[in-house]
Design a protein around this motif. Structure first.
Motif, mmCIF file in Angstrom:
data_model
loop_
_atom_site.group_PDB
_atom_site.id
_atom_site.type_symbol
_atom_site.label_atom_id
_atom_site.label_comp_id
_atom_site.label_asym_id
_atom_site.label_seq_id
_atom_site.Cartn_x
_atom_site.Cartn_y
_atom_site.Cartn_z
ATOM 1 N N ALA A 1 96.693 83.214 31.480
ATOM 2 C CA ALA A 1 98.085 83.050 31.070
ATOM 3 C C ALA A 1 98.368 81.791 30.262
ATOM 4 O O ALA A 1 99.112 81.836 29.286
ATOM 5 C CB ALA A 1 98.987 83.097 32.301
ATOM 6 N N PHE A 2 97.800 80.668 30.639
ATOM 7 C CA PHE A 2 98.159 79.413 29.984
ATOM 8 C C PHE A 2 97.075 78.907 29.047
ATOM 9 O O PHE A 2 97.001 77.720 28.757
ATOM 10 C CB PHE A 2 98.507 78.360 31.044
ATOM 11 N N CYS A 3 96.266 79.785 28.561
ATOM 12 C CA CYS A 3 95.134 79.442 27.700
ATOM 13 C C CYS A 3 95.566 79.493 26.235
ATOM 14 O O CYS A 3 95.783 80.570 25.690
ATOM 15 C CB CYS A 3 94.000 80.430 27.983
ATOM 16 N N GLN A 4 95.702 78.326 25.616
ATOM 17 C CA GLN A 4 96.102 78.274 24.205
ATOM 18 C C GLN A 4 95.064 78.918 23.284
ATOM 19 O O GLN A 4 95.429 79.695 22.410
ATOM 20 C CB GLN A 4 96.387 76.829 23.781
ATOM 21 N N PRO A 5 93.764 78.644 23.450
ATOM 22 C CA PRO A 5 92.781 79.302 22.580
ATOM 23 C C PRO A 5 92.777 80.827 22.733
ATOM 24 O O PRO A 5 92.376 81.537 21.815
ATOM 25 C CB PRO A 5 91.439 78.708 23.019
ATOM 26 N N CYS A 6 93.240 81.321 23.889
ATOM 27 C CA CYS A 6 93.303 82.776 24.087
ATOM 28 C C CYS A 6 94.285 83.420 23.113
ATOM 29 O O CYS A 6 94.045 84.524 22.616
ATOM 30 C CB CYS A 6 93.708 83.107 25.524
ATOM 31 N N ARG A 7 95.372 82.738 22.823
ATOM 32 C CA ARG A 7 96.370 83.282 21.894
ATOM 33 C C ARG A 7 95.797 83.392 20.489
ATOM 34 O O ARG A 7 95.966 84.395 19.806
ATOM 35 C CB ARG A 7 97.615 82.410 21.904
ATOM 36 N N ALA A 8 95.112 82.347 20.063
ATOM 37 C CA ALA A 8 94.495 82.378 18.733
ATOM 38 C C ALA A 8 93.390 83.418 18.675
ATOM 39 O O ALA A 8 93.238 84.132 17.668
ATOM 40 C CB ALA A 8 93.946 80.998 18.384
ATOM 41 N N THR A 9 92.632 83.537 19.753
ATOM 42 C CA THR A 9 91.571 84.544 19.819
ATOM 43 C C THR A 9 92.166 85.936 19.732
ATOM 44 O O THR A 9 91.642 86.806 19.026
ATOM 45 C CB THR A 9 90.747 84.373 21.106
ATOM 46 N N ARG A 10 93.266 86.173 20.434
ATOM 47 C CA ARG A 10 93.951 87.469 20.389
ATOM 48 C C ARG A 10 94.311 87.829 18.952
ATOM 49 O O ARG A 10 94.074 88.954 18.499
ATOM 50 C CB ARG A 10 95.214 87.433 21.258
ATOM 51 N N ARG A 11 94.884 86.882 18.233
ATOM 52 C CA ARG A 11 95.268 87.146 16.839
ATOM 53 C C ARG A 11 94.047 87.500 15.992
ATOM 54 O O ARG A 11 94.058 88.469 15.234
ATOM 55 C CB ARG A 11 95.980 85.937 16.236
ATOM 56 N N THR A 12 92.994 86.705 16.141
ATOM 57 C CA THR A 12 91.775 86.940 15.353
ATOM 58 C C THR A 12 91.188 88.312 15.652
ATOM 59 O O THR A 12 90.849 89.067 14.731
ATOM 60 C CB THR A 12 90.725 85.848 15.643
ATOM 61 N N LEU A 13 91.062 88.647 16.928
ATOM 62 C CA LEU A 13 90.453 89.926 17.294
ATOM 63 C C LEU A 13 91.312 91.107 16.857
ATOM 64 O O LEU A 13 90.776 92.128 16.404
ATOM 65 C CB LEU A 13 90.189 89.983 18.794
ATOM 66 N N ARG A 14 92.622 90.985 16.969
ATOM 67 C CA ARG A 14 93.510 92.057 16.500
ATOM 68 C C ARG A 14 93.373 92.257 14.998
ATOM 69 O O ARG A 14 93.339 93.392 14.510
ATOM 70 C CB ARG A 14 94.961 91.751 16.851
ATOM 71 N N GLU A 15 93.310 91.161 14.263
ATOM 72 C CA GLU A 15 93.169 91.258 12.810
ATOM 73 C C GLU A 15 91.848 91.910 12.420
ATOM 74 O O GLU A 15 91.806 92.781 11.548
ATOM 75 C CB GLU A 15 93.279 89.874 12.171
ATOM 76 N N VAL A 16 90.761 91.492 13.061
ATOM 77 C CA VAL A 16 89.451 92.069 12.746
ATOM 78 C C VAL A 16 89.417 93.544 13.127
ATOM 79 O O VAL A 16 88.934 94.381 12.360
ATOM 80 C CB VAL A 16 88.317 91.287 13.438
ATOM 81 N N ALA A 17 89.944 93.885 14.304
ATOM 82 C CA ALA A 17 89.963 95.287 14.733
ATOM 83 C C ALA A 17 90.766 96.146 13.763
ATOM 84 O O ALA A 17 90.402 97.290 13.493
ATOM 85 C CB ALA A 17 90.523 95.406 16.146
ATOM 86 N N ALA A 18 91.831 95.582 13.200
ATOM 87 C CA ALA A 18 92.662 96.330 12.248
ATOM 88 C C ALA A 18 91.952 96.546 10.918
ATOM 89 O O ALA A 18 92.196 97.534 10.236
ATOM 90 C CB ALA A 18 93.987 95.598 12.028
ATOM 91 N N MET A 19 91.065 95.626 10.542
ATOM 92 C CA MET A 19 90.397 95.768 9.243
ATOM 93 C C MET A 19 89.092 96.555 9.306
ATOM 94 O O MET A 19 88.610 97.010 8.281
ATOM 95 C CB MET A 19 90.163 94.429 8.559
ATOM 96 N N VAL A 20 88.540 96.769 10.498
ATOM 97 C CA VAL A 20 87.275 97.487 10.625
ATOM 98 C C VAL A 20 87.549 98.819 11.314
ATOM 99 O O VAL A 20 87.932 98.859 12.487
ATOM 100 C CB VAL A 20 86.236 96.666 11.421
ATOM 101 N N GLU A 21 87.348 99.890 10.598
ATOM 102 C CA GLU A 21 87.623 101.229 11.123
ATOM 103 C C GLU A 21 86.769 101.527 12.354
ATOM 104 O O GLU A 21 85.582 101.214 12.395
ATOM 105 C CB GLU A 21 87.343 102.273 10.045
ATOM 106 N N GLY A 22 87.412 102.100 13.375
ATOM 107 C CA GLY A 22 86.699 102.504 14.579
ATOM 108 C C GLY A 22 86.489 101.401 15.592
ATOM 109 O O GLY A 22 85.755 101.576 16.563
ATOM 110 N N VAL A 23 87.141 100.246 15.391
ATOM 111 C CA VAL A 23 87.004 99.115 16.317
ATOM 112 C C VAL A 23 88.325 98.919 17.064
ATOM 113 O O VAL A 23 89.389 98.930 16.461
ATOM 114 C CB VAL A 23 86.600 97.826 15.574
ATOM 115 N N ALA A 24 88.224 98.743 18.373
ATOM 116 C CA ALA A 24 89.408 98.511 19.202
ATOM 117 C C ALA A 24 89.322 97.123 19.837
ATOM 118 O O ALA A 24 88.234 96.590 20.030
ATOM 119 C CB ALA A 24 89.497 99.569 20.300
ATOM 120 N N HIS A 25 90.489 96.568 20.152
ATOM 121 C CA HIS A 25 90.580 95.285 20.862
ATOM 122 C C HIS A 25 91.246 95.556 22.209
ATOM 123 O O HIS A 25 92.311 96.164 22.269
ATOM 124 C CB HIS A 25 91.411 94.288 20.054
ATOM 125 N N VAL A 26 90.605 95.126 23.286
ATOM 126 C CA VAL A 26 91.142 95.267 24.634
ATOM 127 C C VAL A 26 91.182 93.876 25.250
ATOM 128 O O VAL A 26 90.176 93.166 25.250
ATOM 129 C CB VAL A 26 90.251 96.198 25.499
#
Length: 113
Positions: A35-60
């Motif tokens: 919950a209080f992990c600042q790097p987790c928020r940035a990681t979430r953004r990065t992984l969502r962006e990569v998952a959106a640009m690569v077909e067939g990849v999901a972020h959980v």
């Protein structure tokens, strides 16, 4: 993103705990956060962006505190930790800490090869 001895190729350890989450057809990026992990928020953004640009990849994203048994089983020691699963749900890479976008893309290359 690197591998750690004893973790590469782990079968089924994560998939059974994803509570019905939809896995990617080619690969899945599993993020352990807290919950209080600042790097987790940035990681979430990065992984969502990569998952959106690569077909067939999901972020959980999983809350580490809500999945303590899995955290212990997979030896997750800090958040964020990212596991890269291939199409079969097998762990092919892992990284602890905030990954760089280029490293995530390279790890996906290994998962979909």
């Amino acid at each position: 993103m690197g591998t750690r001895d004893g973790h590469e190729g782990r079968r089924g350890g994560v998939v059974e705990w994803l509570d019905g989450a939809v896995l990617g057809e080619r690969a899945t990026l599993v993020q352990f956060s807290s919950a209080f992990c600042q790097p987790c928020r940035a990681t979430r953004r990065t992984l969502r962006e990569v998952a959106a640009m690569v077909e067939g990849v999901a972020h959980v994203e999983l809350d580490a505190e809500e999945h303590l048994a899995l955290v212990r089983r997979l030896d997750i020691r800090r958040t964020p930790t990212v596991l890269v699963l291939d199409a079969a749900g097998d762990e092919v890479r892992r990284a602890a800490g905030q990954p760089r976008r280029a490293d995530v893309i390279a790890a996906l290359g290994a998962a979909v090869a």
